[in-house]
Scaffold this motif. Structure first.
Motif, PDB file in Angstrom:
ATOM      1  N   ASP A  69      44.890  23.419  49.120  1.00 54.10           N
ATOM      2  CA  ASP A  69      44.942  22.546  49.688  1.00 54.10           C
ATOM      3  C   ASP A  69      43.337  21.756  49.814  1.00 54.10           C
ATOM      4  O   ASP A  69      43.488  20.026  49.525  1.00 54.10           O
ATOM      5  CB  ASP A  69      44.258  23.070  51.382  1.00 54.10           C
ATOM      6  CG  ASP A  69      45.538  23.598  51.892  1.00 54.10           C
ATOM      7  OD1 ASP A  69      46.578  23.294  52.073  1.00 54.10           O
ATOM      8  OD2 ASP A  69      45.724  23.889  53.547  1.00 54.10           O
ATOM      9  N   GLN A  70      42.580  21.816  49.431  1.00 51.65           N
ATOM     10  CA  GLN A  70      41.674  21.716  48.976  1.00 51.65           C
ATOM     11  C   GLN A  70      42.009  20.592  47.273  1.00 51.65           C
ATOM     12  O   GLN A  70      40.979  20.423  46.406  1.00 51.65           O
ATOM     13  CB  GLN A  70      39.959  22.161  48.599  1.00 51.65           C
ATOM     14  CG  GLN A  70      39.655  23.323  49.856  1.00 51.65           C
ATOM     15  CD  GLN A  70      40.024  22.220  50.995  1.00 51.65           C
ATOM     16  OE1 GLN A  70      39.487  21.579  51.205  1.00 51.65           O
ATOM     17  NE2 GLN A  70      41.005  22.667  52.160  1.00 51.65           N
ATOM     18  N   GLY A  71      42.934  21.365  46.864  1.00 54.41           N
ATOM     19  CA  GLY A  71      43.095  20.439  44.994  1.00 54.41           C
ATOM     20  C   GLY A  71      42.640  21.758  44.213  1.00 54.41           C
ATOM     21  O   GLY A  71      43.278  20.550  43.308  1.00 54.41           O
ATOM     22  N   ILE A  72      42.946  22.860  44.446  1.00 51.13           N
ATOM     23  CA  ILE A  72      42.038  23.575  43.458  1.00 51.13           C
ATOM     24  C   ILE A  72      44.143  23.934  42.890  1.00 51.13           C
ATOM     25  O   ILE A  72      44.682  24.837  43.732  1.00 51.13           O
ATOM     26  CB  ILE A  72      41.866  25.134  44.097  1.00 51.13           C
ATOM     27  CG1 ILE A  72      40.206  24.556  44.300  1.00 51.13           C
ATOM     28  CG2 ILE A  72      41.518  26.356  42.459  1.00 51.13           C
ATOM     29  CD1 ILE A  72      39.440  24.282  43.264  1.00 51.13           C
ATOM     30  N   THR A  73      43.761  23.721  41.800  1.00 49.09           N
ATOM     31  CA  THR A  73      45.061  24.797  40.536  1.00 49.09           C
ATOM     32  C   THR A  73      44.540  26.064  39.882  1.00 49.09           C
ATOM     33  O   THR A  73      45.822  25.811  38.781  1.00 49.09           O
ATOM     34  CB  THR A  73      45.594  23.323  40.104  1.00 49.09           C
ATOM     35  OG1 THR A  73      44.782  22.148  39.145  1.00 49.09           O
ATOM     36  CG2 THR A  73      46.235  22.077  41.023  1.00 49.09           C
ATOM     37  N   GLN A  74      43.562  26.551  39.686  1.00 45.89           N
ATOM     38  CA  GLN A  74      43.267  27.255  38.497  1.00 45.89           C
ATOM     39  C   GLN A  74      42.534  28.163  39.173  1.00 45.89           C
ATOM     40  O   GLN A  74      41.307  27.887  40.050  1.00 45.89           O
ATOM     41  CB  GLN A  74      42.709  26.843  37.133  1.00 45.89           C
ATOM     42  CG  GLN A  74      41.688  25.810  37.183  1.00 45.89           C
ATOM     43  CD  GLN A  74      41.427  25.747  36.116  1.00 45.89           C
ATOM     44  OE1 GLN A  74      41.305  25.699  35.437  1.00 45.89           O
ATOM     45  NE2 GLN A  74      39.936  24.581  36.061  1.00 45.89           N
ATOM     46  N   PHE A  75      42.575  29.380  39.143  1.00 52.74           N
ATOM     47  CA  PHE A  75      42.514  30.973  39.514  1.00 52.74           C
ATOM     48  C   PHE A  75      41.466  31.446  39.226  1.00 52.74           C
ATOM     49  O   PHE A  75      42.149  32.339  37.493  1.00 52.74           O
ATOM     50  CB  PHE A  75      43.009  30.995  41.322  1.00 52.74           C
ATOM     51  CG  PHE A  75      43.532  30.039  41.981  1.00 52.74           C
ATOM     52  CD1 PHE A  75      42.715  30.040  42.624  1.00 52.74           C
ATOM     53  CD2 PHE A  75      44.664  29.429  41.993  1.00 52.74           C
ATOM     54  CE1 PHE A  75      43.364  28.916  44.205  1.00 52.74           C
ATOM     55  CE2 PHE A  75      44.546  28.480  43.087  1.00 52.74           C
ATOM     56  CZ  PHE A  75      44.170  28.779  44.435  1.00 52.74           C
ATOM     57  N   LEU A  76      40.515  32.269  38.783  1.00 54.40           N
ATOM     58  CA  LEU A  76      39.630  33.229  38.197  1.00 54.40           C
ATOM     59  C   LEU A  76      39.627  34.326  39.348  1.00 54.40           C
ATOM     60  O   LEU A  76      38.745  34.261  40.542  1.00 54.40           O
ATOM     61  CB  LEU A  76      38.329  32.648  37.270  1.00 54.40           C
ATOM     62  CG  LEU A  76      37.855  33.938  36.796  1.00 54.40           C
ATOM     63  CD1 LEU A  76      38.842  34.731  36.168  1.00 54.40           C
ATOM     64  CD2 LEU A  76      36.545  33.733  35.667  1.00 54.40           C
ATOM     65  N   ASP A  77      40.700  36.025  38.999  1.00 51.89           N
ATOM     66  CA  ASP A  77      40.421  36.619  40.532  1.00 51.89           C
ATOM     67  C   ASP A  77      39.650  38.098  39.628  1.00 51.89           C
ATOM     68  O   ASP A  77      40.191  38.313  38.358  1.00 51.89           O
ATOM     69  CB  ASP A  77      41.593  36.749  40.259  1.00 51.89           C
ATOM     70  CG  ASP A  77      41.629  37.665  41.834  1.00 51.89           C
ATOM     71  OD1 ASP A  77      41.040  38.581  42.245  1.00 51.89           O
ATOM     72  OD2 ASP A  77      43.437  38.272  42.355  1.00 51.89           O
ATOM     73  N   LEU A  78      38.964  38.059  39.808  1.00 57.66           N
ATOM     74  CA  LEU A  78      37.738  39.085  38.919  1.00 57.66           C
ATOM     75  C   LEU A  78      37.827  40.480  40.102  1.00 57.66           C
ATOM     76  O   LEU A  78      38.037  40.497  41.206  1.00 57.66           O
ATOM     77  CB  LEU A  78      36.034  38.671  39.412  1.00 57.66           C
ATOM     78  CG  LEU A  78      35.653  37.464  38.829  1.00 57.66           C
ATOM     79  CD1 LEU A  78      34.700  37.039  38.883  1.00 57.66           C
ATOM     80  CD2 LEU A  78      36.293  38.224  36.663  1.00 57.66           C
ATOM     81  N   GLY A  79      38.419  41.527  39.609  1.00 60.56           N
ATOM     82  CA  GLY A  79      38.620  42.802  39.782  1.00 60.56           C
ATOM     83  C   GLY A  79      39.823  43.244  40.848  1.00 60.56           C
ATOM     84  O   GLY A  79      39.586  43.267  42.230  1.00 60.56           O
ATOM     85  N   SER A  80      40.757  42.190  40.269  1.00 58.34           N
ATOM     86  CA  SER A  80      42.138  42.073  40.817  1.00 58.34           C
ATOM     87  C   SER A  80      42.892  42.822  41.364  1.00 58.34           C
ATOM     88  O   SER A  80      44.160  42.844  42.095  1.00 58.34           O
ATOM     89  CB  SER A  80      42.886  40.793  40.065  1.00 58.34           C
ATOM     90  OG  SER A  80      43.085  41.495  38.490  1.00 58.34           O
ATOM     91  N   GLY A  81      42.659  44.303  40.527  1.00 57.64           N
ATOM     92  CA  GLY A  81      43.107  45.345  40.988  1.00 57.64           C
ATOM     93  C   GLY A  81      44.389  45.058  40.862  1.00 57.64           C
ATOM     94  O   GLY A  81      45.457  44.660  39.945  1.00 57.64           O
ATOM     95  N   ILE A  82      45.435  46.555  41.129  1.00 55.94           N
ATOM     96  CA  ILE A  82      47.088  47.009  40.874  1.00 55.94           C
ATOM     97  C   ILE A  82      47.723  46.245  41.606  1.00 55.94           C
ATOM     98  O   ILE A  82      47.262  45.785  42.596  1.00 55.94           O
ATOM     99  CB  ILE A  82      47.092  48.794  41.789  1.00 55.94           C
ATOM    100  CG1 ILE A  82      46.449  49.097  40.460  1.00 55.94           C
ATOM    101  CG2 ILE A  82      48.899  48.575  40.793  1.00 55.94           C
ATOM    102  CD1 ILE A  82      46.484  50.413  41.067  1.00 55.94           C
ATOM    103  N   PRO A  83      49.360  45.548  41.229  1.00 62.12           N
ATOM    104  CA  PRO A  83      49.369  44.674  41.798  1.00 62.12           C
ATOM    105  C   PRO A  83      50.367  44.841  43.109  1.00 62.12           C
ATOM    106  O   PRO A  83      50.912  45.945  42.591  1.00 62.12           O
ATOM    107  CB  PRO A  83      50.717  43.661  40.409  1.00 62.12           C
ATOM    108  CG  PRO A  83      50.299  44.022  39.066  1.00 62.12           C
ATOM    109  CD  PRO A  83      48.905  45.568  39.718  1.00 62.12           C
ATOM    110  N   THR A  84      49.963  44.299  43.947  1.00 60.47           N
ATOM    111  CA  THR A  84      51.389  45.290  44.914  1.00 60.47           C
ATOM    112  C   THR A  84      51.817  43.272  45.431  1.00 60.47           C
ATOM    113  O   THR A  84      51.617  42.459  45.196  1.00 60.47           O
ATOM    114  CB  THR A  84      50.429  45.729  46.460  1.00 60.47           C
ATOM    115  OG1 THR A  84      49.162  44.943  46.057  1.00 60.47           O
ATOM    116  CG2 THR A  84      50.002  47.133  45.830  1.00 60.47           C
TER     117      THR A  84
END
Length: 273
Positions: A69-84
């Motif tokens: 909603d704030q206009g962010i279009t890119q993400f860096l997810d640290l310690g993202s874990g196992i996909p669920t």
């Protein structure tokens, strides 16, 4: 599920519990081993670990939607874990198919399954790396391909800083990331705290000593210090279900969350709402 499953990357110690696999089990996932499940079952006798995991995952979803909603279009997810269910790329790309996501984890099972899940997704990738090495992460081939560090991004440190001991100075680590992200970026963070259940957390700390990932819960003040130099958006640093709940009744679980959560803005970009 057997401990000799074909999906286990070579070299993984399946007997030593891993926080990522314990979290996967608590969320109802299937990529975990007997040792992970045994630790998780002991953990739920000390703290409401299943609620903690569920509420933390729900905070991640709300935070990602807020950043979009704030206009962010890119993400860096640290310690993202196992996909669920409810991974960052699923949440973000459902709103903006062009959103770019780089997942980072050092746990081999988490990385292997992220690679499988992201196959064919040109706007998302995973990097096997330790979040304590920001330069290595930000200079990686994956980061260079996906992220533009000259533009605002959403930095996600959700349920991970409790695995960084004081001796590794998590406050300085967060500052290193803060310095390199562009003005207008956001940091979404959640972290284990002693504040609400000190005895239960003491038991959890002892339990995780015999795992791959010892834990270091912290006070609200200690976690707030990690956000120095950033501007917390409303409602500030609160228990996970208290952060912009979708329904007022969702806040009833606050005392069971045992994680503080907040989203902070790096000054210089567009103002927050």
């Amino acid at each position: 599920m057997t401990d000799t499953a074909s999906w286990v990357p070579e070299g993984v110690n399946t007997e030593l519990p891993s926080a990522a696999r314990v979290y996967d089990y608590l969320l109802g996932g299937g990529h975990n081993f007997a040792g992970d499940r045994a630790l998780a079952e002991k953990l739920v006798t000390m703290v409401p670990a299943r609620d903690m995991a569920r509420l933390n995952r729900a905070f991640l979803r709300r935070a990602v939607l807020f950043l979009l909603d704030q206009g962010i279009t890119q993400f860096l997810d640290l310690g993202s874990g196992i996909p669920t269910v409810g991974n960052v790329h699923e949440v973000a790309q459902a709103v903006n198919p062009d959103a770019k996501i780089l997942y980072v984890d050092y746990e081999p099972v988490a990385v292997a399954h992220s690679e499988l899940m992201l196959e064919g997704n040109k706007n998302a990738a995973v990097l096997q790396a330790d979040m304590r090495e920001p330069e290595k992460i930000l200079e990686s081939t994956q980061a260079r391909a996906l992220l533009d560090l000259d533009k605002p991004l959403g930095l996600l440190m959700v349920g991970v800083v409790q695995f960084i001991p004081d001796t590794d100075d998590p406050w300085a680590l967060v500052a290193r990331y803060r310095e390199v992200i562009a003005p207008g970026s956001y940091l979404a963070m959640s972290a284990f705290t002693w504040d609400n259940a000190p005895e239960g957390m003491k038991g959890a700390v002892e339990l995780f000593r015999n795992s791959q990932d010892p834990i270091f819960p912290r006070t609200r003040e200690e976690i707030t210090r990690m956000l120095d130099g950033l501007e917390l958006v409303e409602p500030g640093l609160v228990y996970t279900p208290q952060w912009r709940p979708e329904r007022p009744e969702d806040e009833a679980d606050a005392e069971r969350s045992n994680l503080y959560a907040g989203v902070a803005h790096k000054p210089g970009g567009a103002p927050t709402d």
